[in-house]
Scaffold this motif. Structure first.
Motif, short mmCIF file in Angstrom:
data_model
loop_
_atom_site.label_atom_id
_atom_site.label_comp_id
_atom_site.label_asym_id
_atom_site.label_seq_id
_atom_site.Cartn_x
_atom_site.Cartn_y
_atom_site.Cartn_z
N SER A 1 0.84 -1.20 0.00
CA SER A 1 0.00 0.00 0.00
C SER A 1 0.87 1.25 0.00
O SER A 1 0.59 2.23 -0.72
N GLN A 2 1.93 1.22 0.77
CA GLN A 2 2.86 2.35 0.78
C GLN A 2 3.57 2.48 -0.56
O GLN A 2 3.79 3.59 -1.05
N GLU A 3 3.90 1.33 -1.16
CA GLU A 3 4.55 1.34 -2.47
C GLU A 3 3.63 1.94 -3.53
O GLU A 3 4.07 2.73 -4.39
N ALA A 4 2.33 1.54 -3.49
CA ALA A 4 1.36 2.07 -4.45
C ALA A 4 1.20 3.57 -4.29
O ALA A 4 1.10 4.32 -5.27
N GLU A 5 1.17 4.03 -3.04
CA GLU A 5 1.03 5.46 -2.78
C GLU A 5 2.25 6.21 -3.32
O GLU A 5 2.12 7.32 -3.87
N LYS A 6 3.43 5.60 -3.17
CA LYS A 6 4.64 6.24 -3.68
C LYS A 6 4.61 6.35 -5.22
O LYS A 6 4.99 7.37 -5.80
N CYS A 7 4.13 5.26 -5.88
CA CYS A 7 4.00 5.29 -7.34
C CYS A 7 3.06 6.40 -7.78
O CYS A 7 3.30 7.10 -8.78
N LYS A 8 1.98 6.58 -7.02
CA LYS A 8 1.01 7.62 -7.32
C LYS A 8 1.65 9.01 -7.22
O LYS A 8 1.47 9.87 -8.10
N GLU A 9 2.41 9.22 -6.15
CA GLU A 9 3.08 10.51 -5.96
C GLU A 9 4.14 10.74 -7.04
O GLU A 9 4.30 11.86 -7.54
N ASP A 10 4.87 9.67 -7.41
CA ASP A 10 5.89 9.79 -8.46
C ASP A 10 5.25 10.17 -9.80
O ASP A 10 5.80 10.97 -10.57
N ALA A 11 4.05 9.56 -10.07
CA ALA A 11 3.35 9.88 -11.33
C ALA A 11 2.94 11.35 -11.36
O ALA A 11 3.07 12.03 -12.38
N ARG A 12 2.46 11.86 -10.23
CA ARG A 12 2.07 13.27 -10.16
C ARG A 12 3.28 14.18 -10.37
O ARG A 12 3.20 15.18 -11.11
N SER A 13 4.37 13.82 -9.75
CA SER A 13 5.59 14.64 -9.89
C SER A 13 6.08 14.64 -11.33
O SER A 13 6.49 15.67 -11.87
N ALA A 14 6.00 13.44 -11.98
CA ALA A 14 6.45 13.34 -13.38
C ALA A 14 5.56 14.17 -14.30
O ALA A 14 6.04 14.81 -15.25
N CYS A 15 4.24 14.17 -14.02
CA CYS A 15 3.31 14.97 -14.83
C CYS A 15 3.62 16.46 -14.70
O CYS A 15 3.64 17.20 -15.69
N ARG A 16 3.85 16.89 -13.47
CA ARG A 16 4.14 18.31 -13.25
C ARG A 16 5.45 18.72 -13.94
O ARG A 16 5.60 19.85 -14.37
N ALA A 17 6.36 17.75 -14.06
CA ALA A 17 7.64 18.04 -14.70
C ALA A 17 7.60 17.84 -16.21
O ALA A 17 8.61 18.01 -16.90
N GLY A 18 6.41 17.43 -16.73
CA GLY A 18 6.26 17.21 -18.16
C GLY A 18 6.86 15.92 -18.66
O GLY A 18 7.04 15.73 -19.86
N LYS A 19 7.16 14.99 -17.79
CA LYS A 19 7.74 13.69 -18.17
C LYS A 19 6.60 12.67 -18.28
O LYS A 19 6.35 11.88 -17.38
N LYS A 20 5.92 12.71 -19.45
CA LYS A 20 4.71 11.90 -19.65
C LYS A 20 5.01 10.40 -19.60
O LYS A 20 4.27 9.62 -18.99
N GLN A 21 6.11 9.94 -20.26
CA GLN A 21 6.43 8.52 -20.29
C GLN A 21 6.72 7.98 -18.89
O GLN A 21 6.28 6.88 -18.52
N LEU A 22 7.46 8.77 -18.13
CA LEU A 22 7.77 8.36 -16.75
C LEU A 22 6.50 8.27 -15.92
O LEU A 22 6.32 7.34 -15.12
N ALA A 23 5.58 9.24 -16.13
CA ALA A 23 4.32 9.23 -15.40
C ALA A 23 3.51 7.98 -15.72
O ALA A 23 2.92 7.35 -14.84
N LEU A 24 3.50 7.59 -17.03
CA LEU A 24 2.76 6.38 -17.43
C LEU A 24 3.36 5.13 -16.78
O LEU A 24 2.62 4.24 -16.34
#
Length: 319
Positions: free
Chosen positions: A257-280
């Motif tokens: 559950s903590q790992e999933a939450e971290k993936c979610k936060e990483d995806a948001r950070s990647a989106c804000r940084a414009g890194k679409k592939q990393l977010a996916l």
């Protein structure tokens, strides 16, 4: 020493001592003197002195809440102006005779040896001491560092351990890991040796039994206040293994559950940084982790269902 690894307790606080302790030097000189070899010399004085010290020794044990003591600890506790009571050894011998105290070695010898095997390493027992004790009985004055047990206090604290377990979440199933029980009793048992003594008292009363399983000791409690514990069987061991599985699955679910939450936060950070592939990639990892969590939840529900059915069937049998 009677308390290995512990600093010896200091003198008793003034409020725990009788008024004459500080005000009546003549009376205290008499009380601090040795007992006559024979009570018949002056039975009134002998009985008066004995009653004084018996009351103080028992009160000190109850006040401190310590089930173990020894002659040296009591001498330190009752030191007065640089002097120690010369008759304390006689007092302890009398308390042993009355059954208010018991030698720790005698207590251990009174427990079936098959119940002691799990305690090896905690108690270092000398068979010679048992032999001497059985021959000499309680007529021998204890040595300064010989460990003595307050019998009533040990029984009362063992009862507290039993009730503490019965009123805890651990009692939802018939067996518990010894390490979990130790954690539960941390506030009641100041040290490991006291904890084991209390368990041995419960074993002596046939209210618990202990078995080593895969290198870990497990405890089975009697079901009900006046019941006797039944021997550990395959069902008990199976229940314990299911409980271990339940704990491991719960820990894994929490970790994922903590790992999933971290993936979610990483995806948001990647989106804000414009890194679409990393977010996916982060979102895909989150979905994989969530599927794994669902699988583990299903297994966890199955294990918990089995445990609940076992507990319900045992409750029905008890009723």
């Amino acid at each position: 020493m009677c308390s290995p690894g512990e600093a010896p307790p200091g003198p008793a606080p003034a409020g725990d001592l009788p008024p004459e302790w500080e005000t009546d030097d003549e009376r205290m000189a008499f009380l601090f003197s040795a007992f006559k070899q024979s009570r018949e010399v002056n039975s009134t004085e002998w009985d008066s002195k004995m009653a004084f010290w018996v009351g103080l020794v028992l009160a000190r044990g109850r006040r401190r809440g310590a089930v173990r003591t020894c002659l040296r600890e009591l001498q330190n506790g009752f030191e007065r102006r640089g002097s120690v009571p010369l008759g304390l050894g006689t007092v302890l011998r009398e308390l042993l005779r009355r059954g208010k105290l018991q030698r720790e070695s005698d207590f251990m010898a009174s427990v079936d040896s098959s119940w002691i095997s799990w305690g090896v390493g905690v108690f270092i027992l000398k068979p010679l001491k048992w032999t001497l004790s059985s021959v000499l009985g309680d007529s021998k004055i204890p040595e300064e560092d010989e460990v003595l047990i307050y019998v009533e206090l040990l029984q009362e604290k063992a009862e507290e351990v039993y009730r503490l377990y019965q009123n805890s979440a651990l009692s939802s199933h018939p067996v518990v890991a010894l390490s979990e029980l130790r954690s539960l009793c941390a506030g009641l048992c100041p040290d490991e040796r006291t904890f084991y003594l209390l368990l041995l008292q419960l074993q002596k009363e046939k209210r618990v039994t202990i078995l080593e399983q895969n290198g870990e000791k497990i405890v089975k409690f009697a079901r009900g206040l006046h019941a006797k514990v039944s021997p550990m069987n395959d069902v008990d061991i199976g229940v314990y293994q299911l409980m271990q599985s339940e704990q491991l699955l719960s820990q894994k679910v929490e970790s994922l559950s903590q790992e999933a939450e971290k993936c979610k936060e990483d995806a948001r950070s990647a989106c804000r940084a414009g890194k679409k592939q990393l977010a996916l990639r982060c979102l895909k990892a989150k979905r994989r982790t969530e599927r794994r969590i669902e699988e583990l939840h299903s297994k966890l529900d199955a294990v918990q269902g089995i445990l609940d059915r076992i507990y319900a069937s045992q409750t029905d049998q008890m009723v």
